[in-house]
Structures are given as C-alpha cells and as structure tokens.
Motif scaffolding. Structure first.
Motif, PDB file in Angstrom:
ATOM      1  N   GLY A  69    -108.615 -88.308 -62.711  1.00 25.36           N
ATOM      2  CA  GLY A  69    -107.815 -87.891 -61.509  1.00 25.36           C
ATOM      3  C   GLY A  69    -107.815 -89.183 -61.086  1.00 25.36           C
ATOM      4  O   GLY A  69    -108.404 -90.182 -61.205  1.00 25.36           O
ATOM      5  N   VAL A  70    -106.884 -89.262 -60.047  1.00 24.38           N
ATOM      6  CA  VAL A  70    -106.923 -89.901 -59.015  1.00 24.38           C
ATOM      7  C   VAL A  70    -107.818 -90.756 -58.332  1.00 24.38           C
ATOM      8  O   VAL A  70    -108.779 -91.893 -58.012  1.00 24.38           O
ATOM      9  CB  VAL A  70    -105.736 -90.105 -57.896  1.00 24.38           C
ATOM     10  CG1 VAL A  70    -105.638 -91.317 -57.388  1.00 24.38           C
ATOM     11  CG2 VAL A  70    -104.480 -89.150 -58.695  1.00 24.38           C
ATOM     12  N   CYS A  71    -108.994 -89.466 -58.358  1.00 24.10           N
ATOM     13  CA  CYS A  71    -110.275 -89.925 -57.167  1.00 24.10           C
ATOM     14  C   CYS A  71    -111.578 -90.651 -58.119  1.00 24.10           C
ATOM     15  O   CYS A  71    -112.069 -91.515 -57.322  1.00 24.10           O
ATOM     16  CB  CYS A  71    -110.569 -88.259 -56.706  1.00 24.10           C
ATOM     17  SG  CYS A  71    -109.810 -87.629 -55.264  1.00 24.10           S
ATOM     18  N   GLY A  72    -110.874 -89.647 -59.783  1.00 21.21           N
ATOM     19  CA  GLY A  72    -111.831 -90.673 -60.146  1.00 21.21           C
ATOM     20  C   GLY A  72    -111.765 -92.079 -60.283  1.00 21.21           C
ATOM     21  O   GLY A  72    -112.243 -93.072 -61.078  1.00 21.21           O
ATOM     22  N   TYR A  92    -104.252 -87.416 -63.522  1.00 22.24           N
ATOM     23  CA  TYR A  92    -103.684 -86.446 -61.823  1.00 22.24           C
ATOM     24  C   TYR A  92    -105.213 -85.035 -62.411  1.00 22.24           C
ATOM     25  O   TYR A  92    -104.789 -84.178 -63.448  1.00 22.24           O
ATOM     26  CB  TYR A  92    -103.005 -86.802 -62.092  1.00 22.24           C
ATOM     27  CG  TYR A  92    -102.198 -86.060 -60.243  1.00 22.24           C
ATOM     28  CD1 TYR A  92    -102.639 -85.926 -58.999  1.00 22.24           C
ATOM     29  CD2 TYR A  92    -101.657 -84.470 -60.926  1.00 22.24           C
ATOM     30  CE1 TYR A  92    -102.535 -85.353 -57.999  1.00 22.24           C
ATOM     31  CE2 TYR A  92    -101.302 -83.763 -59.929  1.00 22.24           C
ATOM     32  CZ  TYR A  92    -101.740 -84.227 -59.090  1.00 22.24           C
ATOM     33  OH  TYR A  92    -101.831 -83.212 -57.674  1.00 22.24           O
ATOM     34  N   ILE A  93    -105.288 -84.807 -61.470  1.00 22.79           N
ATOM     35  CA  ILE A  93    -106.398 -83.147 -61.009  1.00 22.79           C
ATOM     36  C   ILE A  93    -104.928 -82.772 -60.441  1.00 22.79           C
ATOM     37  O   ILE A  93    -105.273 -83.107 -59.651  1.00 22.79           O
ATOM     38  CB  ILE A  93    -107.741 -83.884 -60.945  1.00 22.79           C
ATOM     39  CG1 ILE A  93    -108.396 -84.118 -62.257  1.00 22.79           C
ATOM     40  CG2 ILE A  93    -107.909 -81.962 -60.899  1.00 22.79           C
ATOM     41  CD1 ILE A  93    -109.745 -84.439 -61.546  1.00 22.79           C
ATOM     42  N   ALA A  94    -104.554 -81.486 -60.617  1.00 25.74           N
ATOM     43  CA  ALA A  94    -103.732 -80.751 -59.755  1.00 25.74           C
ATOM     44  C   ALA A  94    -104.816 -79.923 -59.209  1.00 25.74           C
ATOM     45  O   ALA A  94    -105.332 -79.529 -59.285  1.00 25.74           O
ATOM     46  CB  ALA A  94    -102.448 -80.276 -60.653  1.00 25.74           C
ATOM     47  N   CYS A  95    -104.619 -80.301 -57.310  1.00 28.88           N
ATOM     48  CA  CYS A  95    -104.920 -78.847 -56.914  1.00 28.88           C
ATOM     49  C   CYS A  95    -103.753 -77.762 -56.262  1.00 28.88           C
ATOM     50  O   CYS A  95    -104.625 -76.226 -55.905  1.00 28.88           O
ATOM     51  CB  CYS A  95    -105.139 -79.647 -55.224  1.00 28.88           C
ATOM     52  SG  CYS A  95    -107.514 -80.512 -55.871  1.00 28.88           S
ATOM     53  N   SER A  96    -103.205 -78.238 -56.367  1.00 29.15           N
ATOM     54  CA  SER A  96    -101.859 -77.118 -55.962  1.00 29.15           C
ATOM     55  C   SER A  96    -101.070 -77.262 -55.798  1.00 29.15           C
ATOM     56  O   SER A  96    -100.184 -78.983 -55.881  1.00 29.15           O
ATOM     57  CB  SER A  96    -101.781 -77.303 -54.443  1.00 29.15           C
ATOM     58  OG  SER A  96    -100.683 -76.600 -52.906  1.00 29.15           O
ATOM     59  N   SER A 101     -97.859 -86.011 -53.303  1.00 27.96           N
ATOM     60  CA  SER A 101     -97.985 -87.116 -53.712  1.00 27.96           C
ATOM     61  C   SER A 101     -99.203 -87.271 -53.397  1.00 27.96           C
ATOM     62  O   SER A 101     -99.391 -86.169 -52.460  1.00 27.96           O
ATOM     63  CB  SER A 101     -97.289 -88.656 -53.101  1.00 27.96           C
ATOM     64  OG  SER A 101     -96.969 -87.499 -51.144  1.00 27.96           O
ATOM     65  N   GLU A 102    -100.159 -88.685 -53.199  1.00 29.21           N
ATOM     66  CA  GLU A 102    -101.510 -88.302 -52.840  1.00 29.21           C
ATOM     67  C   GLU A 102    -101.975 -89.829 -52.972  1.00 29.21           C
ATOM     68  O   GLU A 102    -101.567 -91.193 -53.143  1.00 29.21           O
ATOM     69  CB  GLU A 102    -102.819 -88.454 -54.185  1.00 29.21           C
ATOM     70  CG  GLU A 102    -104.194 -88.828 -53.933  1.00 29.21           C
ATOM     71  CD  GLU A 102    -104.377 -87.275 -55.297  1.00 29.21           C
ATOM     72  OE1 GLU A 102    -103.876 -86.629 -56.465  1.00 29.21           O
ATOM     73  OE2 GLU A 102    -106.394 -87.360 -54.470  1.00 29.21           O
ATOM     74  N   ILE A 103    -102.939 -90.578 -51.405  1.00 29.61           N
ATOM     75  CA  ILE A 103    -103.455 -91.862 -51.315  1.00 29.61           C
ATOM     76  C   ILE A 103    -105.044 -91.311 -51.613  1.00 29.61           C
ATOM     77  O   ILE A 103    -105.283 -90.872 -50.535  1.00 29.61           O
ATOM     78  CB  ILE A 103    -102.610 -92.340 -50.473  1.00 29.61           C
ATOM     79  CG1 ILE A 103    -102.865 -93.889 -49.959  1.00 29.61           C
ATOM     80  CG2 ILE A 103    -102.835 -91.056 -48.810  1.00 29.61           C
ATOM     81  CD1 ILE A 103    -103.178 -94.551 -48.846  1.00 29.61           C
ATOM     82  N   ILE A 119    -105.557 -88.103 -49.282  1.00 30.70           N
ATOM     83  CA  ILE A 119    -105.263 -87.642 -48.646  1.00 30.70           C
ATOM     84  C   ILE A 119    -103.573 -87.034 -49.803  1.00 30.70           C
ATOM     85  O   ILE A 119    -103.097 -87.926 -50.772  1.00 30.70           O
ATOM     86  CB  ILE A 119    -104.425 -88.760 -48.038  1.00 30.70           C
ATOM     87  CG1 ILE A 119    -105.657 -88.412 -46.912  1.00 30.70           C
ATOM     88  CG2 ILE A 119    -103.308 -87.822 -46.899  1.00 30.70           C
ATOM     89  CD1 ILE A 119    -105.121 -89.152 -46.254  1.00 30.70           C
ATOM     90  N   ASP A 120    -103.534 -85.457 -49.228  1.00 23.77           N
ATOM     91  CA  ASP A 120    -102.476 -84.638 -50.248  1.00 23.77           C
ATOM     92  C   ASP A 120    -101.590 -84.904 -49.338  1.00 23.77           C
ATOM     93  O   ASP A 120    -101.357 -84.575 -48.454  1.00 23.77           O
ATOM     94  CB  ASP A 120    -102.571 -83.175 -50.706  1.00 23.77           C
ATOM     95  CG  ASP A 120    -104.095 -83.861 -52.393  1.00 23.77           C
ATOM     96  OD1 ASP A 120    -103.959 -84.901 -52.610  1.00 23.77           O
ATOM     97  OD2 ASP A 120    -104.376 -82.622 -52.735  1.00 23.77           O
ATOM     98  N   SER A 121     -99.348 -84.964 -50.265  1.00 24.23           N
ATOM     99  CA  SER A 121     -99.158 -85.366 -49.302  1.00 24.23           C
ATOM    100  C   SER A 121     -98.066 -83.620 -50.085  1.00 24.23           C
ATOM    101  O   SER A 121     -97.897 -84.103 -51.290  1.00 24.23           O
ATOM    102  CB  SER A 121     -98.224 -85.813 -48.744  1.00 24.23           C
ATOM    103  OG  SER A 121     -97.462 -85.681 -47.831  1.00 24.23           O
TER     104      SER A 121
HETATM  105  N1  SME Z   1    -105.542 -85.140 -57.310  1.00 20.33           N
HETATM  106  C1  SME Z   1    -107.197 -85.271 -57.133  1.00 20.33           C
HETATM  107  C2  SME Z   1    -107.817 -84.593 -56.978  1.00 20.33           C
HETATM  108  C3  SME Z   1    -107.889 -83.556 -55.945  1.00 20.33           C
HETATM  109  S1  SME Z   1    -107.781 -82.629 -54.868  1.00 20.33           S
HETATM  110  O1  SME Z   1    -106.394 -83.971 -54.806  1.00 20.33           O
HETATM  111  C4  SME Z   1    -108.207 -82.614 -53.625  1.00 20.33           C
HETATM  112  C5  SME Z   1    -107.279 -86.218 -58.369  1.00 20.33           C
HETATM  113  O2  SME Z   1    -106.397 -86.436 -58.918  1.00 20.33           O
HETATM  114  O3  SME Z   1    -108.856 -86.741 -57.977  1.00 20.33           O
END
Ligand code: SME
Length: 146
Positions: A69-72, A92-96, A101-103, A119-121
């Motif tokens: 995911g983006v976090c990893g 990308y890991i979808a949470c909702s 978008s995400e930072i 942060i998710d937007s």
């Molecule tokens: N979208 C994230 C996972 C965590 S959620 O946004 C809370 C990712 O791709 O790592």
C-alpha cells in the motif's frame, strides 16, 4: 487551511500535560482542514505498521506490512508520498470507497523511519506543497512521542 493556527494548537497541546496527545493531534488536523477526512498514525513495529491513533471511519487495515500500500511504500522510501487519485495507484490498499486521494508523511527519529501520518481525502487532487510543509513540520514536532 490556516497553518499558523494549526501549529499553535499543536504547540499548546504538546506543552500541556494532557493525555492522548497523538489522538488529539489527529482530531485537530481533521477539524481544521476541510480535505482531511481520515487522519491516522501508523507506528513501525518490526516489519509491520500498526495503527495506534486515528480519527474517521473504522478501518480493518490496522496492520500493514512494509512495502504494501501507500503506507508500506513510505515505510520503505522514508519520503512523503502523495496520491492525488487513488485509482491510478496500483500498490494501494482501499479503506473506503469514498477515498479519492491520500498523503502519507514519514515521522523520523535521527533520520530513521519510525512512524507515519496517513491522511485520506474524499476530494480529488486536493494536496499541495502547503500540506507537505504543514505535515512534515508536525511530524518533526511529534517524533519524540513515538
Ligand atoms: N490506503 C492506505 C491504507 C490505509 S487506509 O488509508 C487507512 C494504503 O494504501 O496504504
């Protein structure tokens, strides 16, 4: 967003003896910035990112392996990552389904990755240099709490 007011609130909180400081920093960010819909802090434990504090909808992704995911990805690169449109990001890991978008901003100690602000937007492409500056400043201010 008013960067000065946000940083003032965070400085006041950090100077206080109040409990749950990281959770309250998530609250301040979500309240003060319109395009922040979910704000969380993941802390690195071994090779897993663990969600320690958040505000917004429940997520089942409270543990994310480094690299996933983006976090990893940020745990590996140790660099801020912006995804202005999550549909374009393969890792990308979808949470909702509401998230567009995400930072993710690394929190470092002695230059080493220890945690991150995620942060998710629900807005499309909302993030600018102002978000990066604000969140990297906050990441520096809170790294001693991790
Ligand atoms: N979208 C994230 C996972 C965590 S959620 O946004 C809370 C990712 O791709 O790592």
């Amino acid at each position: 967003m008013n960067k000065e007011i946000i940083l003032l609130k965070i400085d006041q909180l950090l100077a206080s003896e109040e409990p749950f400081i990281l959770k309250r920093i998530c609250d301040i960010l979500k309240q003060e910035v319109y395009h922040y819909d979910w704000v969380g802090i993941y802390v690195l434990e071994g090779s897993i990112l663990k969600l320690t504090d958040y505000v917004g909808k429940y997520t089942e992704h409270s543990q994310i392996p480094v690299g996933k995911g983006v976090c990893g990805q940020v745990a590996e690169s140790n660099k801020t990552m912006i995804v202005q449109d999550v549909k374009t990001e393969d890792n990308y890991i979808a949470c909702s389904i509401d998230v567009q978008s995400e930072i993710v901003v690394p929190i470092k100690r002695d230059g080493r990755f220890v945690a991150e602000i995620d942060i998710d937007s629900h807005s499309m492409a909302p993030f600018t240099d102002a978000d990066v500056e604000l969140l990297e400043t906050i990441a520096n201010k809170i790294s001693h709490l991790i």
